[in-house]
Design a protein around this motif. Structure first.
Motif, PDB file in Angstrom:
ATOM      1  N   GLU A  70       0.866  -1.188   0.000  1.00 23.75           N
ATOM      2  CA  GLU A  70       0.000   0.000   0.000  1.00 23.75           C
ATOM      3  C   GLU A  70       0.905   1.241   0.000  1.00 23.75           C
ATOM      4  O   GLU A  70       1.343   1.691   1.055  1.00 23.75           O
ATOM      5  N   PRO A  71       1.196   1.765  -1.198  1.00 22.11           N
ATOM      6  CA  PRO A  71       2.206   2.824  -1.295  1.00 22.11           C
ATOM      7  C   PRO A  71       1.837   4.116  -0.564  1.00 22.11           C
ATOM      8  O   PRO A  71       2.720   4.915  -0.243  1.00 22.11           O
ATOM      9  N   LYS A  72       0.544   4.311  -0.273  1.00 19.72           N
ATOM     10  CA  LYS A  72       0.159   5.555   0.411  1.00 19.72           C
ATOM     11  C   LYS A  72       0.467   5.524   1.907  1.00 19.72           C
ATOM     12  O   LYS A  72       0.371   6.546   2.582  1.00 19.72           O
ATOM     13  N   VAL A  73       0.783   4.346   2.439  1.00 20.65           N
ATOM     14  CA  VAL A  73       0.972   4.231   3.895  1.00 20.65           C
ATOM     15  C   VAL A  73       2.450   4.069   4.227  1.00 20.65           C
ATOM     16  O   VAL A  73       3.131   3.210   3.658  1.00 20.65           O
ATOM     17  N   THR A  74       2.928   4.890   5.156  1.00 26.00           N
ATOM     18  CA  THR A  74       4.289   4.703   5.673  1.00 26.00           C
ATOM     19  C   THR A  74       4.197   4.603   7.194  1.00 26.00           C
ATOM     20  O   THR A  74       3.184   4.976   7.787  1.00 26.00           O
ATOM     21  N   VAL A  75       5.264   4.105   7.793  1.00 31.34           N
ATOM     22  CA  VAL A  75       5.279   3.994   9.252  1.00 31.34           C
ATOM     23  C   VAL A  75       6.526   4.685   9.783  1.00 31.34           C
ATOM     24  O   VAL A  75       7.587   4.623   9.172  1.00 31.34           O
ATOM     25  N   SER A  76       6.359   5.386  10.904  1.00 31.97           N
ATOM     26  CA  SER A  76       7.446   6.148  11.516  1.00 31.97           C
ATOM     27  C   SER A  76       7.359   6.025  13.024  1.00 31.97           C
ATOM     28  O   SER A  76       6.301   5.682  13.539  1.00 31.97           O
ATOM     29  N   ARG A  77       8.426   6.360  13.693  1.00 29.18           N
ATOM     30  CA  ARG A  77       8.359   6.494  15.149  1.00 29.18           C
ATOM     31  C   ARG A  77       8.625   7.956  15.479  1.00 29.18           C
ATOM     32  O   ARG A  77       9.300   8.651  14.712  1.00 29.18           O
ATOM     33  N   TYR A  78       8.082   8.428  16.586  1.00 37.18           N
ATOM     34  CA  TYR A  78       8.342   9.816  16.970  1.00 37.18           C
ATOM     35  C   TYR A  78       8.273   9.951  18.481  1.00 37.18           C
ATOM     36  O   TYR A  78       7.667   9.136  19.175  1.00 37.18           O
ATOM     37  N   GLU A  79       8.916  11.004  18.952  1.00 43.11           N
ATOM     38  CA  GLU A  79       8.869  11.344  20.365  1.00 43.11           C
ATOM     39  C   GLU A  79       8.371  12.772  20.465  1.00 43.11           C
ATOM     40  O   GLU A  79       8.614  13.571  19.564  1.00 43.11           O
ATOM     41  N   GLY A  80       7.702  13.111  21.531  1.00 38.29           N
ATOM     42  CA  GLY A  80       7.291  14.501  21.707  1.00 38.29           C
ATOM     43  C   GLY A  80       5.869  14.734  21.231  1.00 38.29           C
ATOM     44  O   GLY A  80       5.067  13.807  21.131  1.00 38.29           O
ATOM     45  N   LEU A  81       5.571  16.003  20.936  1.00 38.88           N
ATOM     46  CA  LEU A  81       4.200  16.384  20.600  1.00 38.88           C
ATOM     47  C   LEU A  81       3.821  15.917  19.204  1.00 38.88           C
ATOM     48  O   LEU A  81       4.597  16.060  18.256  1.00 38.88           O
ATOM     49  N   THR A  82       2.586  15.431  19.082  1.00 36.92           N
ATOM     50  CA  THR A  82       2.091  14.998  17.766  1.00 36.92           C
ATOM     51  C   THR A  82       2.055  16.191  16.795  1.00 36.92           C
ATOM     52  O   THR A  82       2.393  16.045  15.624  1.00 36.92           O
ATOM     53  N   VAL A  83       1.663  17.382  17.287  1.00 35.21           N
ATOM     54  CA  VAL A  83       1.613  18.546  16.367  1.00 35.21           C
ATOM     55  C   VAL A  83       3.008  18.890  15.846  1.00 35.21           C
ATOM     56  O   VAL A  83       3.147  19.312  14.686  1.00 35.21           O
ATOM     57  N   ASP A  84       4.041  18.707  16.666  1.00 36.61           N
ATOM     58  CA  ASP A  84       5.414  18.962  16.181  1.00 36.61           C
ATOM     59  C   ASP A  84       5.786  17.962  15.097  1.00 36.61           C
ATOM     60  O   ASP A  84       6.417  18.317  14.095  1.00 36.61           O
ATOM     61  N   PHE A  85       5.393  16.695  15.303  1.00 31.09           N
ATOM     62  CA  PHE A  85       5.683  15.677  14.292  1.00 31.09           C
ATOM     63  C   PHE A  85       4.923  15.997  12.992  1.00 31.09           C
ATOM     64  O   PHE A  85       5.460  15.837  11.891  1.00 31.09           O
ATOM     65  N   CYS A  86       3.692  16.488  13.121  1.00 27.81           N
ATOM     66  CA  CYS A  86       2.917  16.874  11.926  1.00 27.81           C
ATOM     67  C   CYS A  86       3.626  18.002  11.170  1.00 27.81           C
ATOM     68  O   CYS A  86       3.746  17.956   9.944  1.00 27.81           O
ATOM     69  N   ARG A  87       4.095  19.009  11.897  1.00 27.55           N
ATOM     70  CA  ARG A  87       4.778  20.135  11.243  1.00 27.55           C
ATOM     71  C   ARG A  87       6.023  19.634  10.520  1.00 27.55           C
ATOM     72  O   ARG A  87       6.306  20.036   9.397  1.00 27.55           O
ATOM     73  N   LYS A  88       6.759  18.737  11.183  1.00 21.45           N
ATOM     74  CA  LYS A  88       8.004  18.219  10.615  1.00 21.45           C
ATOM     75  C   LYS A  88       7.749  17.437   9.323  1.00 21.45           C
ATOM     76  O   LYS A  88       8.554  17.456   8.402  1.00 21.45           O
ATOM     77  N   THR A  89       6.617  16.740   9.277  1.00 15.58           N
ATOM     78  CA  THR A  89       6.339  15.882   8.116  1.00 15.58           C
ATOM     79  C   THR A  89       5.434  16.575   7.100  1.00 15.58           C
ATOM     80  O   THR A  89       5.105  15.987   6.069  1.00 15.58           O
ATOM     81  N   GLY A  90       5.002  17.784   7.410  1.00 14.83           N
ATOM     82  CA  GLY A  90       4.123  18.506   6.490  1.00 14.83           C
ATOM     83  C   GLY A  90       2.689  18.001   6.507  1.00 14.83           C
ATOM     84  O   GLY A  90       1.919  18.241   5.565  1.00 14.83           O
ATOM     85  N   ALA A  91       2.296  17.324   7.589  1.00 13.92           N
ATOM     86  CA  ALA A  91       0.931  16.789   7.676  1.00 13.92           C
ATOM     87  C   ALA A  91      -0.033  17.860   8.171  1.00 13.92           C
ATOM     88  O   ALA A  91       0.247  18.553   9.142  1.00 13.92           O
ATOM     89  N   GLY A  92      -1.175  17.966   7.514  1.00 14.64           N
ATOM     90  CA  GLY A  92      -2.191  18.929   7.912  1.00 14.64           C
ATOM     91  C   GLY A  92      -3.320  18.288   8.704  1.00 14.64           C
ATOM     92  O   GLY A  92      -4.243  18.972   9.154  1.00 14.64           O
ATOM     93  N   PHE A  93      -3.243  16.955   8.866  1.00 15.82           N
ATOM     94  CA  PHE A  93      -4.350  16.232   9.491  1.00 15.82           C
ATOM     95  C   PHE A  93      -3.828  15.194  10.478  1.00 15.82           C
ATOM     96  O   PHE A  93      -2.805  14.548  10.225  1.00 15.82           O
ATOM     97  N   ILE A  94      -4.565  15.049  11.583  1.00 15.65           N
ATOM     98  CA  ILE A  94      -4.335  13.962  12.537  1.00 15.65           C
ATOM     99  C   ILE A  94      -5.543  13.045  12.421  1.00 15.65           C
ATOM    100  O   ILE A  94      -6.689  13.515  12.456  1.00 15.65           O
ATOM    101  N   LEU A  95      -5.299  11.766  12.240  1.00 12.24           N
ATOM    102  CA  LEU A  95      -6.374  10.784  12.092  1.00 12.24           C
ATOM    103  C   LEU A  95      -6.522  10.028  13.408  1.00 12.24           C
ATOM    104  O   LEU A  95      -5.522   9.610  13.999  1.00 12.24           O
ATOM    105  N   ARG A  96      -7.768   9.875  13.867  1.00  8.21           N
ATOM    106  CA  ARG A  96      -8.023   9.078  15.082  1.00  8.21           C
ATOM    107  C   ARG A  96      -9.287   8.257  14.898  1.00  8.21           C
ATOM    108  O   ARG A  96     -10.176   8.632  14.124  1.00  8.21           O
ATOM    109  N   GLY A  97      -9.358   7.150  15.600  1.00  9.04           N
ATOM    110  CA  GLY A  97     -10.539   6.290  15.541  1.00  9.04           C
ATOM    111  C   GLY A  97     -11.367   6.452  16.810  1.00  9.04           C
ATOM    112  O   GLY A  97     -10.821   6.702  17.878  1.00  9.04           O
ATOM    113  N   LEU A  98     -12.677   6.323  16.674  1.00  6.74           N
ATOM    114  CA  LEU A  98     -13.574   6.425  17.833  1.00  6.74           C
ATOM    115  C   LEU A  98     -14.363   5.132  17.989  1.00  6.74           C
ATOM    116  O   LEU A  98     -15.052   4.703  17.068  1.00  6.74           O
TER     117      LEU A  98
END
Ligand code: ADP
Length: 151
Positions: free
Chosen positions: A61-89
């Motif tokens: 599935e070429p659209k999916v990648t996996v990474s590890r991160y430490e710290g704030l999720t918003v900082d990781f989003c800024r670093k990767t250029g992500a505009g969205f956080i996905l969560r399940g309910l």
């Protein structure tokens, strides 16, 4: 590019997580499954193994990648250029928990939107913590893990 980060512990990844990612694929150009590392918290399965299982789940599935991160999720989003956080309910308890995190993340960075997907009914009782308990007591967890995962 619409990039979403799907943050979590994924200790371990389950069919519930897999379903959320697959259903999100039509909405985004790419989804980064991001395994959060917390220096104070060891986890049950080693992070390398959690990452391997996620990679096996989405191999091909070429659209999916996996990474590890430490710290704030918003900082990781800024670093990767992500505009969205996905969560399940799954439940009302999830909603209350996610509301707090989502609203705080929004205060920290209003440029990042959290997108929630309601889980499939058959996965509403499936949680990594129950899977860990079953594993800890010698039970077979394969039916709860994505098909591609080799335990
Ligand atoms: P965290 O450690 O942040 O709680 P998890 O790894 O447990 O993260 O879960 C990551 C995300 O996946 C969360 O948004 C959680 O609500 C969601 N999730 C977990 N289990 C399921 C499931 N069975 N169905 C749908 N979403 C799920």
């Amino acid at each position: 590019m619409k990039i979403a980060v799907f943050p979590g512990s994924f200790d371990p990844v389950t069919r519930g997580h897999e379903s959320v990612v697959r259903r999100a694929l039509p909405l985004f150009d790419s989804v980064i499954v991001a395994v959060g590392e917390n220096s104070g918290k060891q986890g049950y399965f080693p992070v390398d193994q959690r990452i391997r299982w996620i990679a096996e789940t989405f191999a091909g599935e070429p659209k999916v990648t996996v990474s590890r991160y430490e710290g704030l999720t918003v900082d990781f989003c800024r670093k990767t250029g992500a505009g969205f956080i996905l969560r399940g309910l799954r439940t009302a308890a999830d909603f209350e928990f996610e509301r707090g995190i989502g609203q705080m993340n929004r205060l920290m960075d209003p440029g990042i939107e959290t997108v929630f997907l309601l889980c499939e009914p058959e996965f509403s009782s499936l949680s990594s913590s129950i899977v860990r308990d079953i594993h800890r007591h010698g039970g077979d967890i394969r039916q709860f893990l994505p098909k591609g995962v080799k335990v």
